[in-house]
Design an enzyme around this catalytic site. Sequence first.
Site, mmCIF file in Angstrom:
data_model
loop_
_atom_site.group_PDB
_atom_site.id
_atom_site.type_symbol
_atom_site.label_atom_id
_atom_site.label_comp_id
_atom_site.label_asym_id
_atom_site.label_seq_id
_atom_site.Cartn_x
_atom_site.Cartn_y
_atom_site.Cartn_z
ATOM 1 N N SER A 139 79.674 25.490 31.887
ATOM 2 C CA SER A 139 80.927 25.020 31.473
ATOM 3 C C SER A 139 81.681 24.188 32.515
ATOM 4 O O SER A 139 82.144 22.967 32.086
ATOM 5 C CB SER A 139 81.945 26.293 31.131
ATOM 6 O OG SER A 139 81.924 27.197 31.751
ATOM 7 N N ARG A 174 83.583 40.744 39.319
ATOM 8 C CA ARG A 174 84.246 40.648 38.067
ATOM 9 C C ARG A 174 84.136 41.753 37.215
ATOM 10 O O ARG A 174 84.883 42.463 36.414
ATOM 11 C CB ARG A 174 84.209 39.479 37.152
ATOM 12 C CG ARG A 174 84.382 37.926 38.220
ATOM 13 C CD ARG A 174 84.230 36.865 37.538
ATOM 14 N NE ARG A 174 82.792 36.740 37.262
ATOM 15 C CZ ARG A 174 82.183 35.810 36.786
ATOM 16 N NH1 ARG A 174 82.610 34.597 36.214
ATOM 17 N NH2 ARG A 174 80.647 35.610 36.631
HETATM 18 C C1 MLT Z 1 80.136 31.967 35.021
HETATM 19 O O1 MLT Z 1 81.378 32.286 35.054
HETATM 20 O O2 MLT Z 1 80.231 30.668 34.823
HETATM 21 C C2 MLT Z 1 78.979 32.822 35.025
HETATM 22 O O3 MLT Z 1 78.923 33.763 35.713
HETATM 23 C C3 MLT Z 1 77.807 31.860 35.162
HETATM 24 C C4 MLT Z 1 77.714 31.217 36.347
HETATM 25 O O4 MLT Z 1 78.263 31.416 37.341
HETATM 26 O O5 MLT Z 1 76.661 30.514 36.546
#
Ligand code: MLT
Length: 435
Positions: free
Chosen positions: A242, A327
Amino acid sequence: QTTLKERLAELIPIQQENVKRIRAEHGKKSFGPVLVDQVYGGMRGLPALIWDGSVLDADEGIRFRGKSIPECQDLLPKAAGGSEPLPEGLFWLLVTGEIPTQEQVSQLSQDWAARAAIPEFVEEILDRCPPSLHPMSQFSLAVTALNHNSAFAKAYQDGISKKDYWGPTFEDSMDLIAKLPNIAGRIYRNVFGQGKLPAIDSTKDYSHNLASLLGFAEDPAFVELLRLYITIHSDHEGGNVSAHTGKLVGSALSDPFLAYAAALNGLAGPLHGLANQEVLIWLRKMQSKLGENPSDDAVKEYIWSTLKGGQVVPGYGHAVLRKTDPRYTAQRTFALKHLPEDPLFKLVGQIYNLVPDILLEAGKAKNPWPNVDAHSGVLLTHYGLTQMQFYTVLFGVSRAFGVAAQLIWDRALGAPLERPKSYSSAAIDQIFRDK
Ligand code: MLT
Ligand code: NMX
């Protein structure tokens, strides 16, 4: 007290000079070899992006501007009577690298509340979506449509100079974050039939307003959960799907609404943000098959049957992390404090004790440990937000904080159009045949 925009205006020339110096001193130095396997293998580990907001260490996990999650929980301003950080403070930290004062955080809460309304035509778009359209698709549609009022797109049409790009990008980014609760709340109520949307309360913080729009603000523990949730989901360095999509699309000078809508479409994939929905579906299927208190052996067999069916265990593994995601740990700590006896939380704990050994024995996953998505749905379910198809929308509200901060800095630093080189397999064969 200095506003966020005023502080940014002071920091930008300093960072512009810093980047100029780094490029002058190191610009022609090699950053290590690129392996053919990396080119075929999803660019894993390839140094390719700059983002100062957060950096991910494979063993330790994420740090936001150098601060770990527990440090953020300790240092960032809290709501009166609360103990979790306010995401407003995290945004300030991501943008400036500095811990804001309580007053600066309140300024942001008020500013976002004042910008929160969405245009009527966007409300109509959402109201016309069939409830069977996935909430993430609705979310992305609405965010794309916000580009109608983009300050950046308008300024560009009016001939804005490159050096001023960051100003309207900042305004769009603030509008984007501010409008997400109204979009998320409307989707939730339209799809799951939960009554009329209340108005935003300009005396309350962002998470309180989001909780209220979803219909859960009565429970202070849920509001605290949202504060923690948004903070820890906000950013995960620059390379995740994202964040990288937002940056890539923004590099074409698509405005922050278009860039973030694209990012949301990436977040909606099951290997990325949709995994939080997949985890809950997987847990519910397990419960319906094995009953409420399954034995370890029965759970192990269920996990193996997932793997043997050619599917992934959702919520486990990571492209960069090689230890338990902090997290996950932060959410587990929250659960131990607020819902230690919750049966689904206990099942998640039981799975945590079983999955890593099984993934190691299966021998494929490089990281057998849980990621953020293994835990989030259980917490939301506990407070009554049981509709798992909605979970990725909350991830999407949170991730806007990181992507927006990055877009502001990209425009301030004049980040160029992203355009890496692709090769054909025939060319790779040719180049390396005789080496
Ligand atoms: C995120 O929070 O974007 C995920 O853990 C995926 C990533 O870091 O690749
Ligand atoms: N269950 C089963 N197999 C797995 C898992 C898992 N949880 N994780 C990795 N593998 C497999 C992977 O599919 C690959 O198989 P193949 O060789 O057949 O293609 C092999 O192990 C090697 O993959 P890795 O290099 O360890 O992982 P990669 O970096 O390619 O992918 C994920 C990372 C996160 C996509 C992967 O671990 C996964 O699919 N996890 C489950 C989905 C999930 O939880 N995603 C959310 C990630 C966090 N987020 O919010 O984005």
